[in-house]
Enzyme design. Sequence first.
Site, short mmCIF file in Angstrom:
data_model
loop_
_atom_site.label_atom_id
_atom_site.label_comp_id
_atom_site.label_asym_id
_atom_site.label_seq_id
_atom_site.Cartn_x
_atom_site.Cartn_y
_atom_site.Cartn_z
N PHE A 16 39.82 46.10 36.25
CA PHE A 16 40.03 45.24 37.42
C PHE A 16 39.53 45.95 38.68
O PHE A 16 39.78 47.13 38.87
CB PHE A 16 41.52 44.93 37.61
CG PHE A 16 42.16 44.17 36.49
CD1 PHE A 16 43.45 44.43 36.11
CD2 PHE A 16 41.47 43.16 35.83
CE1 PHE A 16 44.06 43.71 35.08
CE2 PHE A 16 42.05 42.44 34.80
CZ PHE A 16 43.35 42.73 34.42
N ASP A 17 38.88 45.18 39.54
CA ASP A 17 38.54 45.76 40.85
C ASP A 17 39.65 45.38 41.85
O ASP A 17 40.68 44.85 41.43
CB ASP A 17 37.16 45.27 41.32
CG ASP A 17 37.08 43.76 41.43
OD1 ASP A 17 35.97 43.22 41.51
OD2 ASP A 17 38.14 43.10 41.42
N SER A 18 39.43 45.66 43.14
CA SER A 18 40.52 45.46 44.12
C SER A 18 40.90 43.98 44.23
O SER A 18 42.09 43.64 44.33
CB SER A 18 40.12 46.01 45.48
OG SER A 18 38.89 45.45 45.88
#
Lengths: 84, 116
Positions: free
Chosen positions: B64-66
Amino acid sequence: MDKQVLKLYKSILRAGNRFRDYNFREYVIRRAKQDFRELQNNPDLKNKVIDKYTKELEVIQRQTIVQNLYYQTNHIIEQKQCNN
Amino acid sequence: MFVRALRLINPLGFQCRKFRFCSTTQNKELLEEVTAKVLQVMKSAAKCKVDKLSEKATFEELGFDSLEGVEMVVALEENFGFDIQDEEAERINGVGEAIAVFYKYVVQRNSTSVKQ
């Protein structure tokens, strides 16, 4: 990503989830996801996106109150999801 | 007779010991419930690397990214039925932190509902 941008994104998603109508809810969330993804790929758009969604947030918050007053039944997709 | 004496000396203390035992087992079950819910919500994300999913996994390890991290927190709030404070939400960078924060809120809500 910037904390301010993430905070705004979270506020938009929270506000969008408050729509009881499926169409409005999905539209708001989908557009927010699209625009913030574009921002991630193109950081020059930061000020534009922040300005746009700061105003949009107020509109969404007002509209959730108004729309939910006139909400009648849930969408057929949601009914099928409930049955499954 | 010893128990009766204890009740006379410290009636409230005697009762408190009993309640503490009950709340420990309840809290353990609650923690398991919260953990299961958090893992279920993480699994339902399309981008989640399910083979790396565990209680110690961070959002980065799960792919997951931000932005997706924020979406996960909002999805957890929807699932649990309450919003958490922004400062606490910013600190959530993995499964363990999410479990800790949401468990704390669930316990707080349960204790306020019991008082009412």
